[in-house]
Structures are given as structure tokens and as C-alpha cells.
Design a protein around this motif. Structure first.
Motif, PDB file in Angstrom:
ATOM      1  N   LYS A 111     -59.827  27.140  27.783  1.00 49.21           N
ATOM      2  CA  LYS A 111     -58.452  26.599  27.883  1.00 49.21           C
ATOM      3  C   LYS A 111     -57.523  27.584  28.584  1.00 49.21           C
ATOM      4  CE  LYS A 111     -58.447  23.603  23.909  1.00 49.21           C
ATOM      5  NZ  LYS A 111     -58.326  23.739  22.465  1.00 49.21           N
ATOM      6  N   LYS A 112     -57.706  28.854  28.314  1.00 46.54           N
ATOM      7  CA  LYS A 112     -56.861  29.877  28.956  1.00 46.54           C
ATOM      8  C   LYS A 112     -57.138  29.949  30.458  1.00 46.54           C
ATOM      9  CE  LYS A 112     -55.858  33.188  25.340  1.00 46.54           C
ATOM     10  NZ  LYS A 112     -55.803  34.586  24.962  1.00 46.54           N
ATOM     11  N   VAL A 113     -58.421  29.877  30.801  1.00 51.82           N
ATOM     12  CA  VAL A 113     -58.800  29.918  32.217  1.00 51.82           C
ATOM     13  C   VAL A 113     -58.191  28.713  32.937  1.00 51.82           C
ATOM     14  CG1 VAL A 113     -60.716  29.977  33.855  1.00 51.82           C
ATOM     15  CG2 VAL A 113     -61.017  30.997  31.603  1.00 51.82           C
TER      16      VAL A 113
ATOM     17  N   GLN B  12     -55.382  21.390  42.163  1.00 52.84           N
ATOM     18  CA  GLN B  12     -55.640  19.960  41.965  1.00 52.84           C
ATOM     19  C   GLN B  12     -57.062  19.843  41.459  1.00 52.84           C
ATOM     20  OE1 GLN B  12     -55.225  17.896  45.699  1.00 52.84           O
ATOM     21  NE2 GLN B  12     -53.306  16.979  45.034  1.00 52.84           N
ATOM     22  N   LYS B  13     -57.307  18.903  40.551  1.00 52.46           N
ATOM     23  CA  LYS B  13     -58.695  18.674  40.142  1.00 52.46           C
ATOM     24  C   LYS B  13     -59.501  18.250  41.354  1.00 52.46           C
ATOM     25  CE  LYS B  13     -58.531  17.110  35.472  1.00 52.46           C
ATOM     26  NZ  LYS B  13     -58.362  16.043  34.539  1.00 52.46           N
ATOM     27  N   THR B  14     -60.701  18.770  41.521  1.00 63.98           N
ATOM     28  CA  THR B  14     -61.556  18.253  42.604  1.00 63.98           C
ATOM     29  C   THR B  14     -62.188  16.939  42.126  1.00 63.98           C
ATOM     30  OG1 THR B  14     -63.445  19.516  41.789  1.00 63.98           O
ATOM     31  CG2 THR B  14     -62.086  20.560  43.500  1.00 63.98           C
ATOM     32  N   PRO B  15     -62.522  16.049  43.072  1.00 64.45           N
ATOM     33  CA  PRO B  15     -63.049  14.744  42.659  1.00 64.45           C
ATOM     34  C   PRO B  15     -64.439  14.825  42.013  1.00 64.45           C
ATOM     35  CG  PRO B  15     -62.514  14.791  45.026  1.00 64.45           C
ATOM     36  CD  PRO B  15     -62.395  16.191  44.527  1.00 64.45           C
TER      37      PRO B  15
ATOM     38  N   MET C 139     -64.919  22.308  33.025  1.00 64.01           N
ATOM     39  CA  MET C 139     -63.947  21.624  32.173  1.00 64.01           C
ATOM     40  C   MET C 139     -63.440  20.350  32.849  1.00 64.01           C
ATOM     41  SD  MET C 139     -62.085  21.741  29.452  1.00 64.01           S
ATOM     42  CE  MET C 139     -60.543  22.151  28.669  1.00 64.01           C
ATOM     43  N   GLU C 140     -63.126  20.452  34.132  1.00 62.69           N
ATOM     44  CA  GLU C 140     -62.675  19.257  34.864  1.00 62.69           C
ATOM     45  C   GLU C 140     -63.758  18.182  34.839  1.00 62.69           C
ATOM     46  OE1 GLU C 140     -60.021  21.492  38.354  1.00 62.69           O
ATOM     47  OE2 GLU C 140     -61.839  20.406  38.891  1.00 62.69           O
ATOM     48  N   ALA C 141     -64.992  18.580  35.122  1.00 63.85           N
ATOM     49  CA  ALA C 141     -66.089  17.601  35.151  1.00 63.85           C
ATOM     50  C   ALA C 141     -66.220  16.922  33.794  1.00 63.85           C
ATOM     51  CB  ALA C 141     -67.397  18.282  35.539  1.00 63.85           C
TER      52      ALA C 141
ATOM     53  N   LEU D 292     -72.449  31.203  38.397  1.00 71.74           N
ATOM     54  CA  LEU D 292     -71.997  29.810  38.326  1.00 71.74           C
ATOM     55  C   LEU D 292     -72.838  29.037  37.305  1.00 71.74           C
ATOM     56  CD1 LEU D 292     -71.143  26.892  39.474  1.00 71.74           C
ATOM     57  CD2 LEU D 292     -73.015  27.240  41.044  1.00 71.74           C
ATOM     58  N   ALA D 293     -74.156  29.168  37.416  1.00 73.10           N
ATOM     59  CA  ALA D 293     -75.044  28.426  36.516  1.00 73.10           C
ATOM     60  C   ALA D 293     -74.789  28.834  35.067  1.00 73.10           C
ATOM     61  CB  ALA D 293     -76.500  28.685  36.903  1.00 73.10           C
ATOM     62  N   GLY D 294     -74.575  30.144  34.844  1.00 75.65           N
ATOM     63  CA  GLY D 294     -74.287  30.623  33.494  1.00 75.65           C
ATOM     64  C   GLY D 294     -72.996  30.007  32.960  1.00 75.65           C
ATOM     65  N   ALA D 295     -71.975  29.933  33.819  1.00 83.32           N
ATOM     66  CA  ALA D 295     -70.678  29.397  33.389  1.00 83.32           C
ATOM     67  C   ALA D 295     -70.793  27.938  32.953  1.00 83.32           C
ATOM     68  CB  ALA D 295     -69.667  29.515  34.532  1.00 83.32           C
ATOM     69  N   VAL D 296     -71.427  27.124  33.789  1.00 86.90           N
ATOM     70  CA  VAL D 296     -71.483  25.686  33.491  1.00 86.90           C
ATOM     71  C   VAL D 296     -72.426  25.432  32.307  1.00 86.90           C
ATOM     72  CG1 VAL D 296     -72.001  23.403  34.437  1.00 86.90           C
ATOM     73  CG2 VAL D 296     -70.934  25.136  35.892  1.00 86.90           C
TER      74      VAL D 296
END
Ligand SMILES: Cc1ncc(COP(=O)(O)O)c(C=O)c1O
Length: 398
Positions: free
Chosen positions: A25-27, A38-41, A210-212, A232-236
Motif C-alpha cells: 500500500k505504501k509503494v 496511470q494504471k497500465t491496462p 497490485m494494479e493487476a 520482478l518475478a520475486g515481487a509478483v
């Protein structure tokens, strides 16, 4: 194509709380404070899903991120923001964009030079952030890097150059220069004594996850994530594992080019050690040409990812072409070499009889709801065109 599992026994339970809801949430709030945010699609490819025999196929289109054509700026900007917050003795929640770029903040900090090594996208994100702050950036690129990617970094006023080193040696050069000149290194490779910045970079990527999550109509059954160093993979993986828990999380598959398959080798060895790939890595997926895993990212994958797959460049080429020439009412996605490999892999798995057993192992079928991330657009437009128009299938012969 080859597949392996991450675990051959009881799962090792590493701490993934740095990617839990409170941190994410902070990020997210930090990135939302940027005027260009903007959120990406999240593109829903219903016709393609039906064509392939899947229930749903979603692709998050990161070519729309901050006008920079790739997701990477999320990590660099959050790491730089967090570093500055730490220097000023503040919490990141007290440092939204307006304050971050203020003359008051610059006066307190004095001049800083940020340094990094990059195939292009990460360096552009770091250079862009430094430019917003009116601070300096120095960027080292590996041998064979695209001149167009170099130019984009230079346009952000960074001192950028292409070295004659491979990616991992360019990282070592950046570190040496940081030590020598007192620069701040912004890198997603971690080692003993260098953990904060890579962890912040990984946390930065969680905005995309988070957006996804917010955009998806319901829980995906499968997530495919491409890996270079695996940040990236670790984050998601960490984000979705925290959200759904061990029992309910989607089946997570990490995808790498055969030429730079350090995560695959590390997973396959099942010996608790990191395994490297050295020398020249020749995949055209430039962002994934990394031979040494990020250990913070690795620890998340070790606990929560399911499968690692390696593939050849033609898989990414297939993804680029298919996403760029959609069927039915599906929307077109411009997806670059490192962006398209996961979508290309799903297509190959569903269509090519030679991969039926991998498809079964992954439990991919008409009940599956698949999520992929197209992590970049055409960041090298000439190469993009050569692949999509002229049918180029690999980097060999370049
Ligand atoms: C477009 C793109 N996708 C994926 C990756 C892989 O990210 P990571 O190195 O964190 O695994 C990169 C890395 O540069 C990239 O540029």
C-alpha cells in the motif's frame, strides 16, 4: 524447452512479509503521487483464450508505464525515493512526488550521483528519476546493447555508455565506481551489505501486481513471469502469495531464455545454492540476459514459485507477433522481446503437440485463467520490426 520444479520436498518458508499488504500500500501510494501515474491496462484477450482452449487470457500492458515503454521505472523510482527518505530520517509515506522533487529536499541532500548497470529499461527508469530530482545518473550497459535504448537513457541527461562487459560484469563495474566516487548504486542484484536498495526495487514492482489484482475479475489460476535476475518475478510472486496464501495461490511459472537460465539452474539443482551462467549471453531478450540471480528475489521464488521453464528466442518472437496482430475483438499489444516471452510460451504450450506433457504438468486447460505481464513495448523499434515484419527469430547472426 525444459521445465523443472522449484521444490522437491517440503517448501522452504522464507520471509515474504516485505511484500505484504501494508508494504505494498505504501509503494502504491508513492507511485500514485506521481503526476504521470496511470494504471497500465490489463488487456483481456477473449478471442485468443478461446482460440488456445483457455478460459481467460489476461496480459498487463506495461508499455504504457509513465511514457517509458517498460515497467522498470517502478523499481528504480521507489528505491531512490526510499533511499532519500532514509537519508532524511523520514518514512516513505511522508515523501510524495511533490516533496521528493522539491528544492527544499535537494538543498537538504546536496548533489547525489546514482549509478547503475542495465540492458536499458532499468537504466532509463533510474535516469528518469534522477532527472526528475535534478540529480546525476551514470549508467553502464553491457556489450551489444541497443543504441536506441542508450539514446533514451542519454535523453534523460544521464552519463550513459555501452561497455564491452556482460551484464553481471557491468554490475561489478558500477559497484566499483560507486565505491570509488561515493555514488549511490541502484541495482537489483543483492549481496551481503547491499540489501536495502534491491529490496526497495523489488517492492517498487509490487505496484504493477497490485494494479493487476485490482483489475482482474477473479483469481487467476496461472501466472507466468519472465526473469532476468528474478527481482520482478520475486515481487509478483510474493505479492500474490501474500494475497491468496499458500493453499490458494495461482500456479506460478518463471520463464527464462535458455541462454541465461540462472533461475532455472538454481531451481533444478535443489541444493540451496545460487547457480550462475557466465560469459556472453546471446538471447535477443536483452532484459532477461542476466546470469546471476538476485538472492532476495530468489528467496521468494524458492518458497512460493512452482515451475521454472527455459525456452528459445522463437517463443518470444511468437508472442510479439501474436500480441501485435490479435484476432477477433482482442486489443493489440505492442510487446518487446523480454515482454512477450510469457505470452509466447503459453501459446506454444497450448498449440504445439510436442509440449503436451509440459501443458499437463502445468495443468493448463479450458478451466485456466492465465495472467501474463508484457513488461515492455518496442524498446528497440528496429529489432521489433525485424522480428514482427521480417520474421527474425533469434539474436544469432546479429
Ligand atoms: C522488459 C523486462 N522484462 C523483464 C525483466 C526482468 O526483470 P528481472 O531482472 O527483475 O528479472 C527486465 C529486466 O531488465 C526487463 O527489462
Amino acid at each position: 524447452m525444459e521445465i523443472t520444479t522449484f521444490s522437491n520436498g517440503p517448501r522452504i518458508k522464507n520471509d515474504i512479509s516485505f511484500l505484504d499488504a501494508d508494504h505494498v500500500k505504501k509503494v502504491y501510494a508513492f507511485h500514485q503521487s506521481f503526476p504521470m501515474y496511470q494504471k497500465t491496462p490489463l488487456v483481456r484477450l477473449d478471442a485468443l483464450a478461446q482460440h488456445l482452449g483457455l478460459k481467460h487470457f489476461f496480459v498487463k500492458d506495461e508499455s504504457k508505464r509513465f511514457g517509458l515503454n517498460a515497467f522498470k521505472v517502478l523499481g528504480g523510482s521507489f528505491a531512490i525515493g526510499s533511499y532519500i527518505a532514509q537519508q532524511l530520517g523520514m518514512d516513505i509515506s511522508e515523501l510524495p512526488y511533490s516533496k521528493l522533487i522539491s528544492t527544499e529536499t535537494k538543498r537538504k541532500l546536496g548533489p547525489i550521483t546514482f549509478v547503475t548497470a542495465t540492458d536499458g529499461n532499468h537504466g532509463r527508469g533510474v535516469a528518469w528519476t534522477a532527472n526528475q530530482l535534478q540529480q546525476k545518473a551514470v549508467v553502464y550497459m553491457p556489450q551489444g546493447s541497443s543504441l536506441e535504448r542508450l539514446k533514451h537513457i542519454q535523453e534523460e541527461h544521464a552519463d550513459a555508455s555501452i561497455t564491452d562487459l556482460n551484464y553481471d560484469d557491468a554490475v561489478r563495474l558500477a559497484n566499483e565506481q560507486a565505491q570509488k566516487y561515493g555514488w549511490v548504486m541502484v541495482q537489483d542484484t543483492s549481496w551481503e551489505g547491499y540489501q536495502d536498495i534491491p529490496r526497495w526495487i523489488i517492492q517498487g514492482y509490487s505496484t504493477m501486481a497490485m494494479e493487476a489484482f485490482q483489475q482482474l475479475p477473479k483469481r487467476p489460476t496461472h501466472i507466468f513471469l519472465q526473469a532476468g535476475v528474478g527481482a520482478l518475478a520475486g515481487a509478483v510472486t510474493g505479492f500474490f502469495s501474500n494475497i491468496y496464501g499458500e493453499k490458494d495461490r495461482p500456479i506460478i511459472t518463471i520463464v527464462e531464455p535458455h541462454a541465461a537460465d540462472c533461475i532455472f539452474r538454481t531451481a533444478k539443482a535443489h541444493d540451496g545454492m545460487l547457480h550462475f551462467v557466465g560469459g556472453r549471453m546471446d538471447s535477443m531478450m536483452a532484459g532477461l540476459n542476466c546470469g546471476e540471480p538476485c538472492d532476495i528475489g530468489w528467496r521468494v521464488l524458492e518458497s512460493c514459485a512452482d515451475f521454472a521453464v527455459t525456452c528459445e528466442d522463437f517463443v518470444s518472437a511468437k508472442g510479439m507477433r501474436t500480441l501485435g496482430a490479435p484476432i477477433g475483438d482482442d486489443k493489440r499489444i505492442i510487446s518487446g522481446e523480454s515482454g512477450a516471452v510469457t505470452s509466447g510460451l503459453v501459446m506454444e504450450l497450448m498449440q504445439n503437440p510436442a509440449y503436451a506433457s509440459i501443458r499437463q504438468t502445468l495443468q493448463l486447460n479450458e478451466q485456466s485463467s492465465v495472467l501474463c505481464f508484457s513488461t515492455e513495448g518496442n524498446t528497440d523499434t528496429e529489432n521489433y520490426r525485424t522480428i514482427v515484419w521480417d520474421g527474425k527469430e533469434s539474436s544469432y547472426g546479429q
